[in-house]
Design an enzyme around this catalytic site. Sequence first.
Site, PDB file in Angstrom:
ATOM      1  N   GLY A  28     -13.904  20.960  37.150  1.00 11.93           N
ATOM      2  CA  GLY A  28     -13.025  21.645  37.979  1.00 11.93           C
ATOM      3  C   GLY A  28     -12.392  20.752  39.074  1.00 11.93           C
ATOM      4  CG  MET A  29     -14.791  19.343  42.090  1.00 12.64           C
ATOM      5  SD  MET A  29     -15.500  19.811  43.550  1.00 12.64           S
ATOM      6  CE  MET A  29     -14.923  18.114  44.608  1.00 12.64           C
ATOM      7  CE  LYS A  47     -17.708  14.392  40.728  1.00  7.79           C
ATOM      8  NZ  LYS A  47     -19.022  15.087  40.869  1.00  7.79           N
ATOM      9  CG  ASP A 153     -22.813  24.308  39.681  1.00  5.96           C
ATOM     10  OD1 ASP A 153     -23.202  25.306  39.065  1.00  5.96           O
ATOM     11  OD2 ASP A 153     -21.830  23.361  39.235  1.00  5.96           O
TER      12      ASP A 153
END
Length: 489
Positions: A28-29, A47, A153
């Site tokens: 998502g990010m 990343k 998460d």
Amino acid sequence: MDESSVQLGAGVVLQGRFELEESIGKGGMARVWRAVDRATGRRVAVKFLRMDTEEFQHLDLRERREAEREFRGRFRREAALLGQFVHPGITELIAQGMLGDLPYFVMRLVEGVTLHDFLKRQGALALPVALSCAVQVARALACAHAHLVVHRDLKPYNIMIAEDGTVVLLDFGIAKPLSGEATQYTRRGSTLGSGGYQAPEQILSRKVSTRSDIYSLGCVCYKMLTGRAPFISLEGSLRALQDLHLYAAPSPLRSRVAGVPAEVDDLVLRMLAKGQNERPDIDEVLAVLSPLTPSPGDPEPRPLTHPDLTLPFRRPGDGRPAERVRPPAKAVEEWLDRRMIERTCRTAREEIDEGDPGAAVGELAELAPRVRKEWGFRSALVRQVWNLAAEGLRIAGKCGAAAELYDGIAEDLVRGEGPKDRADRAVARLRAAECRLVDYDLGGALAVLADTEACAGELPPELAERVEAVRQELQLDVNERCDPPAGTS
């Protein structure tokens, strides 16, 4: 600025060192690329922050600025956290920088399979395999929790299994430091974490703690051992699933799969407790599970999986050392599990009520000095342990040991001068004297009877009745030993 506005692609070299090869995943990010480190020849993961999602593009200008601030803040924080951690179960930070206006960081590349895909292929795992994975994840969490960081998460998608069976915890993108005045990078009304693995407090957007990760790990352990999540919504909606996590009790693992040890079943169910304070901490998780992992030289598990998660335990010299971790004997000796003690007290009470004191009473008698040393004389649980142990031993006829416990209650644990404490002290002294009558200590019994008579007269009626009832029992025992049997002179 999104990644389409910079030259991001295969062959791009960052910092004159990291050459991008191919994109290997996105979330998502962020988007992750495989790259080669020209300085070492090793492959690494890079990343990049990602702002090209459809959701982001549909925000208005104000919301987009707020979202960009949030995403950049989280991204910087994730890099900072990885720079703190030094653990084989967490990808270490190698470098960070900017490509145009796009931030990135470089970390160790873990090639293998996610636990999600592994479980999809394997189904429920054999006990040694599941525990080998759980312990490795727990060790990584222990490192994060030692830095007062909550992952927030934890789920099978974020657990990577390398070819040599080692396990790495990924994606600290929404991790939260608990220390200091950490900046919040969460938009109002958002619920962070993944459905099916969120702790109740995350669902309710309440304050989290390291035990929020324990809940998520409990969900992962449940799925590894049974082949299914602890809660499944028949409606198929996220709201219905969240309601189950908030209000429903999970079924015991042993009701779904055979061969799960009782201590593992109990631990996982406690990890899934609704209240944070009801869950064990990561040290207890490791203390229970680590001794159950395979040992060096053990045979391969059946069925054998690929990757073999037991390999780091069975043959630690074949890859990164992952020696079996057992709690040090001293630590076990110093720290008691309060919930275990409470369960033992309940069992001891049942034994006493049934008139058959047994193993639970004996265990409390052994633990009595330790609970006193660890929790102090003011603890109600300490007094409960001593009272149950003394009462059970007295009923079982082990009067010498019972008398010592009653003495400890009267002389050490009960120190107040209020009515209840005075009554408790009097009862303990009477019971100790009763136990010593086995050795015909009549003088001691008579002295205690005299002392407690005055005490009973000064107590409120309900407490006086309690003391007087025990006094009468002792008086009857004294009379039996003083009066000669009928028919004798």
